[in-house]
Write a protein that holds these residues in place. Structure first.
Motif, PDB file in Angstrom:
ATOM      1  N   GLY A 145      11.502   9.649  -0.958  1.00 52.14           N
ATOM      2  CA  GLY A 145      10.424  10.283  -0.193  1.00 52.14           C
ATOM      3  C   GLY A 145      10.703  10.278   1.297  1.00 52.14           C
ATOM      4  O   GLY A 145      11.781   9.892   1.749  1.00 52.14           O
ATOM      5  N   LEU A 194       3.837   2.604  -3.475  1.00 52.79           N
ATOM      6  CA  LEU A 194       5.066   3.110  -4.083  1.00 52.79           C
ATOM      7  C   LEU A 194       5.111   2.829  -5.580  1.00 52.79           C
ATOM      8  O   LEU A 194       5.634   3.634  -6.348  1.00 52.79           O
ATOM      9  CB  LEU A 194       6.283   2.512  -3.375  1.00 52.79           C
ATOM     10  CG  LEU A 194       6.470   2.958  -1.927  1.00 52.79           C
ATOM     11  CD1 LEU A 194       7.653   2.243  -1.297  1.00 52.79           C
ATOM     12  CD2 LEU A 194       6.634   4.474  -1.840  1.00 52.79           C
ATOM     13  N   ARG A 195       4.560   1.721  -5.981  1.00 52.97           N
ATOM     14  CA  ARG A 195       4.533   1.359  -7.408  1.00 52.97           C
ATOM     15  C   ARG A 195       3.512   2.219  -8.164  1.00 52.97           C
ATOM     16  O   ARG A 195       3.768   2.661  -9.280  1.00 52.97           O
ATOM     17  CB  ARG A 195       4.209  -0.119  -7.551  1.00 52.97           C
ATOM     18  CG  ARG A 195       4.281  -0.640  -8.955  1.00 52.97           C
ATOM     19  CD  ARG A 195       4.106  -2.157  -9.060  1.00 52.97           C
ATOM     20  NE  ARG A 195       3.057  -2.710  -8.219  1.00 52.97           N
ATOM     21  CZ  ARG A 195       3.263  -3.411  -7.094  1.00 52.97           C
ATOM     22  NH1 ARG A 195       4.482  -3.641  -6.673  1.00 52.97           N
ATOM     23  NH2 ARG A 195       2.257  -3.882  -6.391  1.00 52.97           N
ATOM     24  N   THR A 196       2.378   2.488  -7.566  1.00 53.97           N
ATOM     25  CA  THR A 196       1.289   3.187  -8.245  1.00 53.97           C
ATOM     26  C   THR A 196       1.433   4.704  -8.217  1.00 53.97           C
ATOM     27  O   THR A 196       1.239   5.364  -9.228  1.00 53.97           O
ATOM     28  CB  THR A 196      -0.066   2.803  -7.603  1.00 53.97           C
ATOM     29  OG1 THR A 196      -0.212   1.383  -7.650  1.00 53.97           O
ATOM     30  CG2 THR A 196      -1.221   3.462  -8.319  1.00 53.97           C
ATOM     31  N   TYR A 197       1.776   5.271  -7.055  1.00 55.99           N
ATOM     32  CA  TYR A 197       1.727   6.720  -6.889  1.00 55.99           C
ATOM     33  C   TYR A 197       3.085   7.414  -6.874  1.00 55.99           C
ATOM     34  O   TYR A 197       3.167   8.586  -7.158  1.00 55.99           O
ATOM     35  CB  TYR A 197       0.988   7.081  -5.598  1.00 55.99           C
ATOM     36  CG  TYR A 197      -0.434   6.611  -5.563  1.00 55.99           C
ATOM     37  CD1 TYR A 197      -1.425   7.285  -6.253  1.00 55.99           C
ATOM     38  CD2 TYR A 197      -0.792   5.477  -4.835  1.00 55.99           C
ATOM     39  CE1 TYR A 197      -2.744   6.864  -6.224  1.00 55.99           C
ATOM     40  CE2 TYR A 197      -2.108   5.051  -4.791  1.00 55.99           C
ATOM     41  CZ  TYR A 197      -3.076   5.744  -5.482  1.00 55.99           C
ATOM     42  OH  TYR A 197      -4.377   5.310  -5.447  1.00 55.99           O
ATOM     43  N   ARG A 198       4.133   6.730  -6.448  1.00 55.47           N
ATOM     44  CA  ARG A 198       5.456   7.331  -6.264  1.00 55.47           C
ATOM     45  C   ARG A 198       5.391   8.632  -5.464  1.00 55.47           C
ATOM     46  O   ARG A 198       5.812   9.686  -5.925  1.00 55.47           O
ATOM     47  CB  ARG A 198       6.132   7.567  -7.606  1.00 55.47           C
ATOM     48  CG  ARG A 198       6.410   6.307  -8.369  1.00 55.47           C
ATOM     49  CD  ARG A 198       7.432   6.557  -9.443  1.00 55.47           C
ATOM     50  NE  ARG A 198       7.798   5.346 -10.119  1.00 55.47           N
ATOM     51  CZ  ARG A 198       8.740   4.502  -9.717  1.00 55.47           C
ATOM     52  NH1 ARG A 198       9.400   4.746  -8.622  1.00 55.47           N
ATOM     53  NH2 ARG A 198       9.019   3.425 -10.406  1.00 55.47           N
ATOM     54  N   CYS A 229       4.052  -1.457  -0.831  1.00 52.20           N
ATOM     55  CA  CYS A 229       4.616  -1.767  -2.151  1.00 52.20           C
ATOM     56  C   CYS A 229       3.687  -1.284  -3.263  1.00 52.20           C
ATOM     57  O   CYS A 229       4.142  -0.687  -4.244  1.00 52.20           O
ATOM     58  CB  CYS A 229       4.884  -3.265  -2.289  1.00 52.20           C
ATOM     59  SG  CYS A 229       6.297  -3.847  -1.338  1.00 52.20           S
ATOM     60  N   ARG A 233      11.904   1.839   2.694  1.00 47.92           N
ATOM     61  CA  ARG A 233      11.422   1.739   1.309  1.00 47.92           C
ATOM     62  C   ARG A 233      11.057   3.110   0.748  1.00 47.92           C
ATOM     63  O   ARG A 233      11.397   3.440  -0.386  1.00 47.92           O
ATOM     64  CB  ARG A 233      10.203   0.830   1.223  1.00 47.92           C
ATOM     65  CG  ARG A 233      10.449  -0.631   1.535  1.00 47.92           C
ATOM     66  CD  ARG A 233      11.130  -1.320   0.422  1.00 47.92           C
ATOM     67  NE  ARG A 233      10.235  -1.367  -0.731  1.00 47.92           N
ATOM     68  CZ  ARG A 233      10.298  -2.259  -1.686  1.00 47.92           C
ATOM     69  NH1 ARG A 233      11.200  -3.191  -1.642  1.00 47.92           N
ATOM     70  NH2 ARG A 233       9.466  -2.230  -2.694  1.00 47.92           N
ATOM     71  N   VAL A 234      10.337   3.904   1.525  1.00 47.85           N
ATOM     72  CA  VAL A 234       9.924   5.234   1.065  1.00 47.85           C
ATOM     73  C   VAL A 234      11.152   6.113   0.848  1.00 47.85           C
ATOM     74  O   VAL A 234      11.277   6.795  -0.182  1.00 47.85           O
ATOM     75  CB  VAL A 234       8.927   5.875   2.052  1.00 47.85           C
ATOM     76  CG1 VAL A 234       8.658   7.330   1.694  1.00 47.85           C
ATOM     77  CG2 VAL A 234       7.620   5.085   2.092  1.00 47.85           C
ATOM     78  N   ARG A 238      13.047   5.526  -2.286  1.00 48.74           N
ATOM     79  CA  ARG A 238      12.413   6.103  -3.481  1.00 48.74           C
ATOM     80  C   ARG A 238      12.474   7.627  -3.471  1.00 48.74           C
ATOM     81  O   ARG A 238      11.798   8.290  -4.245  1.00 48.74           O
ATOM     82  CB  ARG A 238      10.952   5.665  -3.569  1.00 48.74           C
ATOM     83  CG  ARG A 238      10.739   4.181  -3.680  1.00 48.74           C
ATOM     84  CD  ARG A 238      10.938   3.739  -5.126  1.00 48.74           C
ATOM     85  NE  ARG A 238      10.804   2.317  -5.273  1.00 48.74           N
ATOM     86  CZ  ARG A 238       9.803   1.727  -5.896  1.00 48.74           C
ATOM     87  NH1 ARG A 238       8.841   2.435  -6.440  1.00 48.74           N
ATOM     88  NH2 ARG A 238       9.786   0.413  -5.994  1.00 48.74           N
ATOM     89  N   GLY A 298       6.015  11.629  -2.636  1.00 49.43           N
ATOM     90  CA  GLY A 298       7.144  12.231  -1.941  1.00 49.43           C
ATOM     91  C   GLY A 298       7.002  12.120  -0.435  1.00 49.43           C
ATOM     92  O   GLY A 298       7.977  12.120   0.294  1.00 49.43           O
TER      93      GLY A 298
END
Length: 121
Positions: free
Chosen positions: A75, A37-41, A34, A69-70, A73, A43
């Motif tokens: 990725g 995904l929040r900090t780096y986003r 989590c 989850r990935v 987003r 791929g």
């Protein structure tokens, strides 16, 4: 106890996981995913499991959760260099049909089921 090491690069996160991926470690891994995904986003997220000494069903389910989850987003995720024990359990549970698993950065062991095109019999 689970230890993670995060190595961000442009568009990609490489995460090395060490220790036990059990019910406690699974919660720690979820929290880490989590945060990533929040900090780096990213791929691409590569989770190196060569340092995992023990994995149980909650750890395996967390890998499926992380993949979802990935992908949610936009990725992709890969399990990289799983230990023999990890790979054995992922195959036993047939999670290798859903997860991208690589023994090295360059060689895919499995193709996720959602990308397989069955040929004529």
């Amino acid at each position: 106890m689970l230890r993670t090491q995060i190595m961000p690069s442009e568009g990609r996160i490489q995460m090395a996981v060490h220790g036990d991926l059990d019910v406690i470690g699974a919660g720690e891994l979820r929290s880490c995913i989590c945060d990533i995904l929040r900090t780096y986003r990213p791929g691409q997220v590569d989770i190196d499991l060569s340092g995992v000494d023990f994995i149980d069903c909650s750890g395996c389910r967390t890998l499926l959760w992380a993949d979802t989850r990935v992908r949610g987003r936009g990725g992709t995720m890969a399990v990289v260099r799983p230990s023999t024990l990890v790979l054995r359990l992922l195959r036993l549970l047939e999670f290798d049909r859903e997860l991208s698993i690589r023994t090295s950065q360059d060689m895919d062991l499995t193709t996720p089921r959602r990308e397989v095109n069955p040929g004529p019999n």
